[in-house]
Design a protein around this motif. Sequence first.
Motif, mmCIF file in Angstrom:
data_model
loop_
_atom_site.group_PDB
_atom_site.id
_atom_site.type_symbol
_atom_site.label_atom_id
_atom_site.label_comp_id
_atom_site.label_asym_id
_atom_site.label_seq_id
_atom_site.Cartn_x
_atom_site.Cartn_y
_atom_site.Cartn_z
ATOM 1 N N ASP A 1 0.821 -1.205 0.000
ATOM 2 C CA ASP A 1 0.000 0.000 0.000
ATOM 3 C C ASP A 1 0.864 1.269 0.000
ATOM 4 O OD1 ASP A 1 -2.341 1.484 -0.038
ATOM 5 O OD2 ASP A 1 -2.659 1.374 2.132
ATOM 6 N N ILE A 2 1.973 1.187 -0.724
ATOM 7 C CA ILE A 2 2.899 2.320 -0.845
ATOM 8 C C ILE A 2 2.990 2.715 -2.309
ATOM 9 C CG2 ILE A 2 5.321 3.027 -0.609
ATOM 10 C CD1 ILE A 2 5.512 1.190 1.822
ATOM 11 N N ASP A 3 2.952 4.002 -2.592
ATOM 12 C CA ASP A 3 3.033 4.511 -3.959
ATOM 13 C C ASP A 3 4.442 4.277 -4.511
ATOM 14 O OD1 ASP A 3 3.014 5.902 -6.343
ATOM 15 O OD2 ASP A 3 2.831 7.890 -5.415
ATOM 16 N N PRO A 4 4.584 3.429 -5.530
ATOM 17 C CA PRO A 4 5.932 3.172 -6.069
ATOM 18 C C PRO A 4 6.560 4.406 -6.700
ATOM 19 C CG PRO A 4 4.252 2.170 -7.455
ATOM 20 C CD PRO A 4 3.556 2.628 -6.222
ATOM 21 N N GLY A 5 5.715 5.345 -7.136
ATOM 22 C CA GLY A 5 6.246 6.567 -7.738
ATOM 23 C C GLY A 5 6.942 7.476 -6.744
ATOM 24 N N SER A 6 6.747 7.222 -5.446
ATOM 25 C CA SER A 6 7.384 8.056 -4.424
ATOM 26 C C SER A 6 8.739 7.527 -3.994
ATOM 27 C CB SER A 6 6.470 8.153 -3.191
ATOM 28 O OG SER A 6 6.383 6.888 -2.537
ATOM 29 N N ALA A 7 9.153 6.381 -4.547
ATOM 30 C CA ALA A 7 10.394 5.740 -4.103
ATOM 31 C C ALA A 7 11.625 6.557 -4.468
ATOM 32 C CB ALA A 7 10.503 4.346 -4.694
ATOM 33 N N ARG A 8 12.563 6.585 -3.542
ATOM 34 C CA ARG A 8 13.877 7.195 -3.771
ATOM 35 C C ARG A 8 14.938 6.126 -3.578
ATOM 36 N NH1 ARG A 8 14.573 11.357 0.687
ATOM 37 N NH2 ARG A 8 13.212 9.914 1.823
ATOM 38 N N THR A 9 15.996 6.187 -4.365
ATOM 39 C CA THR A 9 17.091 5.227 -4.214
ATOM 40 C C THR A 9 17.991 5.690 -3.075
ATOM 41 O OG1 THR A 9 17.024 4.624 -6.549
ATOM 42 C CG2 THR A 9 19.042 4.128 -5.350
ATOM 43 N N MET A 10 18.121 4.833 -2.064
ATOM 44 C CA MET A 10 18.894 5.176 -0.873
ATOM 45 C C MET A 10 19.645 3.937 -0.385
ATOM 46 S SD MET A 10 15.779 7.139 1.151
ATOM 47 C CE MET A 10 16.794 7.994 2.350
ATOM 48 N N THR A 11 20.784 4.143 0.222
ATOM 49 C CA THR A 11 21.459 3.057 0.920
ATOM 50 C C THR A 11 20.769 2.857 2.266
ATOM 51 O OG1 THR A 11 23.039 4.490 2.053
ATOM 52 C CG2 THR A 11 23.657 3.690 -0.153
ATOM 53 N N ALA A 12 21.059 1.735 2.915
ATOM 54 C CA ALA A 12 20.481 1.495 4.237
ATOM 55 C C ALA A 12 20.897 2.589 5.213
ATOM 56 C CB ALA A 12 20.909 0.128 4.747
ATOM 57 N N LYS A 13 22.152 2.992 5.141
ATOM 58 C CA LYS A 13 22.634 4.035 6.053
ATOM 59 C C LYS A 13 21.879 5.338 5.838
ATOM 60 C CE LYS A 13 26.919 6.313 7.550
ATOM 61 N NZ LYS A 13 28.406 6.378 7.343
ATOM 62 N N GLN A 14 21.662 5.689 4.586
ATOM 63 C CA GLN A 14 20.921 6.917 4.283
ATOM 64 C C GLN A 14 19.474 6.818 4.760
ATOM 65 O OE1 GLN A 14 21.657 6.872 0.070
ATOM 66 N NE2 GLN A 14 23.247 8.449 0.189
ATOM 67 N N ALA A 15 18.852 5.665 4.528
ATOM 68 C CA ALA A 15 17.452 5.502 4.929
ATOM 69 C C ALA A 15 17.302 5.583 6.442
ATOM 70 C CB ALA A 15 16.921 4.177 4.410
ATOM 71 N N LEU A 16 18.195 4.939 7.169
ATOM 72 C CA LEU A 16 18.093 4.918 8.626
ATOM 73 C C LEU A 16 18.388 6.276 9.251
ATOM 74 C CD1 LEU A 16 19.745 1.446 9.225
ATOM 75 C CD2 LEU A 16 17.344 2.037 9.641
ATOM 76 N N ALA A 17 19.061 7.148 8.491
ATOM 77 C CA ALA A 17 19.354 8.496 8.978
ATOM 78 C C ALA A 17 18.369 9.528 8.452
ATOM 79 C CB ALA A 17 20.777 8.899 8.576
ATOM 80 N N ASP A 18 17.467 9.121 7.579
ATOM 81 C CA ASP A 18 16.511 10.049 6.977
ATOM 82 C C ASP A 18 15.630 10.676 8.061
ATOM 83 O OD1 ASP A 18 15.053 10.816 4.244
ATOM 84 O OD2 ASP A 18 13.518 10.337 5.740
ATOM 85 N N PRO A 19 15.422 11.997 8.027
ATOM 86 C CA PRO A 19 14.672 12.658 9.099
ATOM 87 C C PRO A 19 13.218 12.202 9.230
ATOM 88 C CG PRO A 19 15.120 14.164 7.276
ATOM 89 C CD PRO A 19 15.945 12.946 7.041
ATOM 90 N N VAL A 20 12.631 11.699 8.158
ATOM 91 C CA VAL A 20 11.261 11.177 8.237
ATOM 92 C C VAL A 20 11.270 9.708 8.656
ATOM 93 C CG1 VAL A 20 9.158 10.664 6.944
ATOM 94 C CG2 VAL A 20 10.370 12.821 6.546
ATOM 95 N N LEU A 21 12.052 8.901 7.967
ATOM 96 C CA LEU A 21 12.043 7.462 8.227
ATOM 97 C C LEU A 21 12.533 7.116 9.627
ATOM 98 C CD1 LEU A 21 13.360 6.100 4.798
ATOM 99 C CD2 LEU A 21 11.003 6.582 5.511
ATOM 100 N N ARG A 22 13.434 7.909 10.152
ATOM 101 C CA ARG A 22 13.988 7.592 11.470
ATOM 102 C C ARG A 22 12.976 7.785 12.588
ATOM 103 N NH1 ARG A 22 18.792 11.742 12.624
ATOM 104 N NH2 ARG A 22 18.905 10.456 14.499
ATOM 105 N N THR A 23 11.829 8.431 12.301
ATOM 106 C CA THR A 23 10.789 8.616 13.308
ATOM 107 C C THR A 23 9.850 7.418 13.400
ATOM 108 O OG1 THR A 23 9.200 9.657 11.789
ATOM 109 C CG2 THR A 23 10.822 11.100 12.855
ATOM 110 N N ALA A 24 10.031 6.440 12.519
ATOM 111 C CA ALA A 24 9.121 5.294 12.472
ATOM 112 C C ALA A 24 9.279 4.402 13.695
ATOM 113 C CB ALA A 24 9.359 4.487 11.199
ATOM 114 N N GLY A 25 8.151 3.988 14.258
ATOM 115 C CA GLY A 25 8.125 3.001 15.319
ATOM 116 C C GLY A 25 7.469 1.736 14.805
#
Length: 222
Positions: A49-73
């Motif tokens: 249920d995620i829009d594939p058009g919103s995907a960005r190419t990121m490394t794991a390190k970049q994703a885990l440091a992302d200011p939005v993604l890092r707020t996920a619980g």
Amino acid sequence: MNKESPTGERNPRSAGWSWLTSPDGVILDGGALTFVRHTSVTDVFRGFDIDPGSARTMTAKQALADPVLRTAGFDEGPQWIRVAESGDWTVAVEYFQQKTHVDGISSHLAKDTDVVYIAANESEPAVVTWLSRGEYVFAFECGASYDSRGGRRRHMFDDAMSDAGLLEFGSGASIGDCAIAMMTILGQHHGFTLTPATVAGPLPTAYRTHRYAPPPPAFDRG
């Protein structure tokens, strides 16, 4: 895998999955890996249920440091995945979340194909499940002190599991070592693999902020 592990001693070929217990292993931090056969990256995003058009190419390190993604619980904040490809299989990587399991996403993805997922953390058994074309084929809780085999073909892997020490319930083998051995068995049966370099490297990454809802009928290939 440590040398005292019953599973490690009996299943030396499991070295290809030993990274699951490393910091890059995802699952023991409460995450999940979902392997979907003959399904595109786009359709895996849609299945979550995620829009594939919103995907960005990121490394794991970049994703885990992302200011939005890092707020996920586990339940709150953005629900996000990274998606890899390995031969005939596409792999959804979840960090600190197990929506494939708790929201039943894997069941929808398995409507017309095979899906294998593993979801775990450090304190509870790792749930490994194989679904195929709407059927519950096999399941096992790695590290459980009881016989947790389930599914229509619950005894399918008994020989391999016995060789790996997985049927000696309460043997003291760690959740991580049991998960490595079980993924070795399923990977060999289905012909899939996944390397830590792939998981750590650049992958399309996307999230949603709403609660999961089943994909629209257009996603149903049947």
